[in-house]
Design a protein around this motif. Structure first.
Motif, PDB file in Angstrom:
ATOM      1  N   ILE A  47       0.841  -1.201   0.000  1.00 20.44           N
ATOM      2  CA  ILE A  47       0.000   0.000   0.000  1.00 20.44           C
ATOM      3  C   ILE A  47       0.878   1.253   0.000  1.00 20.44           C
ATOM      4  O   ILE A  47       0.583   2.231  -0.694  1.00 20.44           O
ATOM      5  CB  ILE A  47      -0.971  -0.013   1.187  1.00 20.44           C
ATOM      6  CG1 ILE A  47      -1.947  -1.190   1.052  1.00 20.44           C
ATOM      7  CG2 ILE A  47      -1.723   1.298   1.285  1.00 20.44           C
ATOM      8  CD1 ILE A  47      -2.892  -1.357   2.220  1.00 20.44           C
ATOM      9  N   ASP A  48       1.969   1.223   0.747  1.00 19.55           N
ATOM     10  CA  ASP A  48       2.860   2.378   0.788  1.00 19.55           C
ATOM     11  C   ASP A  48       3.481   2.638  -0.579  1.00 19.55           C
ATOM     12  O   ASP A  48       3.655   3.790  -0.994  1.00 19.55           O
ATOM     13  CB  ASP A  48       3.956   2.166   1.833  1.00 19.55           C
ATOM     14  CG  ASP A  48       3.394   2.026   3.246  1.00 19.55           C
ATOM     15  OD1 ASP A  48       2.219   2.392   3.458  1.00 19.55           O
ATOM     16  OD2 ASP A  48       4.116   1.535   4.134  1.00 19.55           O
ATOM     17  N   ARG A  49       3.797   1.584  -1.294  1.00 18.65           N
ATOM     18  CA  ARG A  49       4.352   1.744  -2.646  1.00 18.65           C
ATOM     19  C   ARG A  49       3.295   2.333  -3.583  1.00 18.65           C
ATOM     20  O   ARG A  49       3.600   3.173  -4.438  1.00 18.65           O
ATOM     21  CB  ARG A  49       4.834   0.410  -3.188  1.00 18.65           C
ATOM     22  CG  ARG A  49       5.630   0.534  -4.506  1.00 18.65           C
ATOM     23  CD  ARG A  49       5.957  -0.832  -5.073  1.00 18.65           C
ATOM     24  NE  ARG A  49       6.497  -1.727  -4.038  1.00 18.65           N
ATOM     25  CZ  ARG A  49       6.514  -3.048  -4.136  1.00 18.65           C
ATOM     26  NH1 ARG A  49       6.012  -3.643  -5.224  1.00 18.65           N
ATOM     27  NH2 ARG A  49       7.009  -3.789  -3.169  1.00 18.65           N
ATOM     28  N   THR A  64     -11.073 -11.153  -2.760  1.00 20.83           N
ATOM     29  CA  THR A  64      -9.923 -10.896  -3.620  1.00 20.83           C
ATOM     30  C   THR A  64      -9.866 -11.876  -4.778  1.00 20.83           C
ATOM     31  O   THR A  64      -9.618 -11.496  -5.931  1.00 20.83           O
ATOM     32  CB  THR A  64      -8.626 -10.975  -2.802  1.00 20.83           C
ATOM     33  OG1 THR A  64      -8.717 -10.081  -1.687  1.00 20.83           O
ATOM     34  CG2 THR A  64      -7.418 -10.599  -3.643  1.00 20.83           C
ATOM     35  N   GLU A  65     -10.113 -13.142  -4.485  1.00 18.18           N
ATOM     36  CA  GLU A  65     -10.074 -14.160  -5.534  1.00 18.18           C
ATOM     37  C   GLU A  65     -11.108 -13.876  -6.616  1.00 18.18           C
ATOM     38  O   GLU A  65     -10.816 -13.959  -7.819  1.00 18.18           O
ATOM     39  CB  GLU A  65     -10.321 -15.539  -4.916  1.00 18.18           C
ATOM     40  CG  GLU A  65     -10.291 -16.676  -5.925  1.00 18.18           C
ATOM     41  CD  GLU A  65     -10.549 -18.036  -5.295  1.00 18.18           C
ATOM     42  OE1 GLU A  65     -10.416 -19.043  -6.002  1.00 18.18           O
ATOM     43  OE2 GLU A  65     -10.878 -18.082  -4.080  1.00 18.18           O
ATOM     44  N   HIS A 115      -1.549  -7.395   2.057  1.00 19.11           N
ATOM     45  CA  HIS A 115      -1.394  -8.509   1.118  1.00 19.11           C
ATOM     46  C   HIS A 115      -2.533  -8.541   0.099  1.00 19.11           C
ATOM     47  O   HIS A 115      -2.291  -8.756  -1.104  1.00 19.11           O
ATOM     48  CB  HIS A 115      -1.352  -9.821   1.896  1.00 19.11           C
ATOM     49  CG  HIS A 115      -1.252 -11.038   1.040  1.00 19.11           C
ATOM     50  ND1 HIS A 115      -0.103 -11.391   0.356  1.00 19.11           N
ATOM     51  CD2 HIS A 115      -2.182 -11.992   0.730  1.00 19.11           C
ATOM     52  CE1 HIS A 115      -0.321 -12.500  -0.332  1.00 19.11           C
ATOM     53  NE2 HIS A 115      -1.565 -12.886  -0.116  1.00 19.11           N
ATOM     54  N   ARG A 116      -3.768  -8.325   0.553  1.00 17.99           N
ATOM     55  CA  ARG A 116      -4.912  -8.360  -0.370  1.00 17.99           C
ATOM     56  C   ARG A 116      -4.800  -7.234  -1.397  1.00 17.99           C
ATOM     57  O   ARG A 116      -5.086  -7.447  -2.585  1.00 17.99           O
ATOM     58  CB  ARG A 116      -6.234  -8.247   0.393  1.00 17.99           C
ATOM     59  CG  ARG A 116      -6.481  -9.335   1.410  1.00 17.99           C
ATOM     60  CD  ARG A 116      -6.484 -10.727   0.822  1.00 17.99           C
ATOM     61  NE  ARG A 116      -6.545 -11.744   1.875  1.00 17.99           N
ATOM     62  CZ  ARG A 116      -6.052 -12.958   1.762  1.00 17.99           C
ATOM     63  NH1 ARG A 116      -5.449 -13.341   0.644  1.00 17.99           N
ATOM     64  NH2 ARG A 116      -6.130 -13.821   2.764  1.00 17.99           N
ATOM     65  N   ALA A 117      -4.407  -6.051  -0.957  1.00 15.48           N
ATOM     66  CA  ALA A 117      -4.215  -4.959  -1.908  1.00 15.48           C
ATOM     67  C   ALA A 117      -3.159  -5.340  -2.935  1.00 15.48           C
ATOM     68  O   ALA A 117      -3.316  -5.083  -4.137  1.00 15.48           O
ATOM     69  CB  ALA A 117      -3.809  -3.680  -1.174  1.00 15.48           C
ATOM     70  N   GLY A 118      -2.086  -5.962  -2.475  1.00 19.63           N
ATOM     71  CA  GLY A 118      -1.036  -6.399  -3.384  1.00 19.63           C
ATOM     72  C   GLY A 118      -1.529  -7.401  -4.399  1.00 19.63           C
ATOM     73  O   GLY A 118      -1.122  -7.375  -5.578  1.00 19.63           O
ATOM     74  N   GLN A 119      -2.405  -8.320  -3.985  1.00 19.92           N
ATOM     75  CA  GLN A 119      -2.949  -9.311  -4.913  1.00 19.92           C
ATOM     76  C   GLN A 119      -3.757  -8.647  -6.032  1.00 19.92           C
ATOM     77  O   GLN A 119      -3.678  -9.045  -7.203  1.00 19.92           O
ATOM     78  CB  GLN A 119      -3.822 -10.318  -4.161  1.00 19.92           C
ATOM     79  CG  GLN A 119      -3.043 -11.288  -3.289  1.00 19.92           C
ATOM     80  CD  GLN A 119      -3.962 -12.267  -2.582  1.00 19.92           C
ATOM     81  OE1 GLN A 119      -4.858 -11.873  -1.826  1.00 19.92           O
ATOM     82  NE2 GLN A 119      -3.755 -13.561  -2.827  1.00 19.92           N
ATOM     83  N   LYS A 130      -1.461  -5.941 -13.139  1.00 20.22           N
ATOM     84  CA  LYS A 130      -0.204  -6.014 -13.892  1.00 20.22           C
ATOM     85  C   LYS A 130      -0.149  -7.267 -14.752  1.00 20.22           C
ATOM     86  O   LYS A 130       0.225  -7.220 -15.933  1.00 20.22           O
ATOM     87  CB  LYS A 130       0.979  -5.971 -12.931  1.00 20.22           C
ATOM     88  CG  LYS A 130       2.330  -5.876 -13.625  1.00 20.22           C
ATOM     89  CD  LYS A 130       3.449  -5.646 -12.625  1.00 20.22           C
ATOM     90  CE  LYS A 130       4.785  -5.468 -13.332  1.00 20.22           C
ATOM     91  NZ  LYS A 130       5.887  -5.182 -12.355  1.00 20.22           N
ATOM     92  N   ALA A 131      -0.533  -8.400 -14.177  1.00 14.29           N
ATOM     93  CA  ALA A 131      -0.498  -9.662 -14.918  1.00 14.29           C
ATOM     94  C   ALA A 131      -1.457  -9.645 -16.097  1.00 14.29           C
ATOM     95  O   ALA A 131      -1.192 -10.266 -17.141  1.00 14.29           O
ATOM     96  CB  ALA A 131      -0.832 -10.826 -13.984  1.00 14.29           C
ATOM     97  N   ALA A 132      -2.557  -8.919 -15.972  1.00  9.99           N
ATOM     98  CA  ALA A 132      -3.551  -8.844 -17.047  1.00  9.99           C
ATOM     99  C   ALA A 132      -3.165  -7.826 -18.112  1.00  9.99           C
ATOM    100  O   ALA A 132      -3.863  -7.707 -19.127  1.00  9.99           O
ATOM    101  CB  ALA A 132      -4.915  -8.502 -16.466  1.00  9.99           C
ATOM    102  N   GLY A 133      -2.086  -7.086 -17.879  1.00 15.92           N
ATOM    103  CA  GLY A 133      -1.614  -6.115 -18.858  1.00 15.92           C
ATOM    104  C   GLY A 133      -2.407  -4.826 -18.910  1.00 15.92           C
ATOM    105  O   GLY A 133      -2.345  -4.103 -19.906  1.00 15.92           O
ATOM    106  N   VAL A 134      -3.158  -4.511 -17.826  1.00 13.63           N
ATOM    107  CA  VAL A 134      -3.997  -3.304 -17.840  1.00 13.63           C
ATOM    108  C   VAL A 134      -3.592  -2.298 -16.760  1.00 13.63           C
ATOM    109  O   VAL A 134      -4.317  -1.335 -16.506  1.00 13.63           O
ATOM    110  CB  VAL A 134      -5.487  -3.678 -17.676  1.00 13.63           C
ATOM    111  CG1 VAL A 134      -5.978  -4.462 -18.889  1.00 13.63           C
ATOM    112  CG2 VAL A 134      -5.721  -4.465 -16.384  1.00 13.63           C
TER     113      VAL A 134
END
Length: 482
Positions: free
Chosen positions: A57-59, A217-218, A271-275, A281-285
């Protein structure tokens, strides 16, 4: 006017060109934490001093804008209503958390952000607490969302299942004195899709709440990946359950920090925010997604789940700064500069108008909309907010008004469990020199009554022009002719 004709007329107005010059409408993701206090995250002075760092979250805060004067309403239902309608909740009859058994929720006449975005071709989904209608007719899939997984009301109700047994939440009371499901039915986690009947997936209890944020999240990340692959713009609204009391982490995080359940829950939130961010990012959007991370309220008021509100005094359910100021982070690559911090006043109602315009939609013009477009502030095009202040209601009581760096209180209530006290003469605080609202400066500064009362007067005049909807108003609702 017939409600269905009114909706068709609105949809016909939503053909405006895309705002802000983008080549394609941005995907929109809102991660809304439940009662996450101002001082919990590392980027807001918390993190390690609360027992758990929050690096993801800080990042995110470093990659966009972080607000230090983002304001919400005093309770969960009002804030969520304001977010999704752009209207102060006193207008829509959603100004307090509903009590079990009473009519509640938004009338279907309201035009939610999900409805505006759906009309622009967005896929829309919500995963988490709705709190804007506990009858099936007012579930989110009747108000612009294509899919939903979550609970209609509040997480307080998970504690019912702990009231007749030994637990770390409530003392053993005995089955005759405790909750009886035959008297008050259990609440459920629902799954629903537009144009389909909702289904009860499982009971909402202590065990299911612990694992709920992982499920949210899932499902949200699957939605993101599915729509990204299809090239369809999407609105993903993720109102997480944490850290709403009882603040208990997923079993995978229990004991992770060694600093207790609160710190473990904070680690899970990060962690959930990171997911979610990783899924974008993984979806390219990632580059064409506007991400907001915020809280609906100030921190919990009840021990042992009491939140850390940073420098501010008070709790939620009040108009003290601890009840109004909440964390807010927005990232939109190429539109919002990285590392920006602003102390300008922004209110949660502003997100409705700002996000609608970002998607190329127009807000309704047949009703009072309080939200103002703040993208010029967020993008750095201007230094100042497009609002100078706002009236602060607690339930249906006008309790205070904020204007620039000043706060005028008409009713004194420091904490949730205090009795509201109507003041014989308003109290005035300078929020730059008196963060804890302890030193009344009215004597010698009575000039402040003019600009602050202009805020109040303008708002009350709008209530005369557009009379508020009474709480519990049934559908169909049509405003009286003006």
């Amino acid at each position: 006017m017939n409600i269905h004709l009114s909706r068709l007329a609105l949809l016909a107005t939503l053909s405006a060109p895309l705002a802000y010059g983008q080549a394609a409408p941005p995907n929109i993701v809102i991660m809304l934490y439940d009662n996450l206090a101002y001082g919990e995250l590392g980027s807001y002075g918390g993190g390690v001093i609360r027992g758990a760092e929050t690096p993801r979250i800080d990042r995110l805060a470093e990659e966009g804008i972080r607000l230090t004067n983002f304001n919400v309403e005093a309770q969960c239902t009002p804030s969520r209503s304001a977010l999704l309608t752009g209207r102060f909740s006193i207008r829509s009859g959603t100004y307090r958390v509903p009590r079990a058994g009473a009519p509640d929720g938004l009338t279907l006449w309201e035009q939610t952000l999900a409805e505006l975005l759906s009309a622009r071709g967005y896929a829309t989904g919500i995963w988490g607490k709705w709190h804007l209608g506990s009858s099936e007719a007012r579930f989110p899939t009747h108000q612009g969302f294509d899919e939903w997984y979550g609970v209609p009301r509040t997480y307080d109700e998970v504690m019912w299942s702990g009231s007749d047994q030994a637990s770390d939440l409530t003392p053993a009371m005995g089955s005759k004195q405790g909750w009886n499901e035959n008297l008050v039915p259990a609440q459920y986690i629902y799954e629903a899709r537009k144009d389909e009947a909702p289904s009860q997936v499982k009971k909402l209890d202590l065990a299911s709440k612990r694992t709920l944020d992982a499920e949210l999240t899932e499902r949200a990340t699957a939605f993101i990946k599915r729509n990204a692959a299809a090239g369809k713009p999407f609105f993903a609204y993720i109102p997480f359950s944490l850290p709403h009391m009882p603040t208990q982490p997923n079993p995978e995080f229990a004991g992770k920090t060694g600093n207790g359940s609160w710190a473990d829950s904070l680690a899970e939130m990060d962690h959930r925010a990171g997911q979610v961010l990783d899924a974008l990012k993984a979806a390219g959007v990632e580059q064409n997604t506007l991400v907001i991370l915020a809280s609906d309220n100030g921190g919990e008021a009840t021990y042992p789940w009491r939140g850390a509100n940073g420098p501010w005094r008070g709790t939620y359910f009040t108009a003290m700064e601890a009840g109004l100021r909440a964390p807010f982070i927005l990232r939109w690559p190429g539109h919002v500069p990285a590392g920006k911090v602003s102390n300008e006043i922004v209110h949660i109602v502003d997100l409705y108008t700002t996000l609608a315009h970002a998607a190329g939609a127009e807000v309704p013009k047949d009703r009072a909309v309080d939200g103002v477009d703040q993208m010029a502030l967020f993008s750095g095009q201007q230094a100042n907010s497009n609002r100078e202040g706002f009236p602060a209601y607690v339930a249906d009581r006008l309790t205070a008004v904020k204007w620039r760096n000043w706060k005028l209180h008409f009713i004194q209530q420091d904490e949730m469990y205090d009795i509201p006290q109507t003041l014989a003469f308003p109290r005035l605080y300078n929020l730059l020199t008196d963060l804890r609202e302890e030193h009344d400066l009215m004597i010698g500064n009575t000039w402040i009554l003019k600009p602050t009362m202009e805020v109040v007067g303008g708002f009350k005049a709008s209530l005369e022009k557009y009379p508020p909807i009474e709480a519990g108003t049934p559908d169909p609702y049509t405003p009286a002719s003006r």
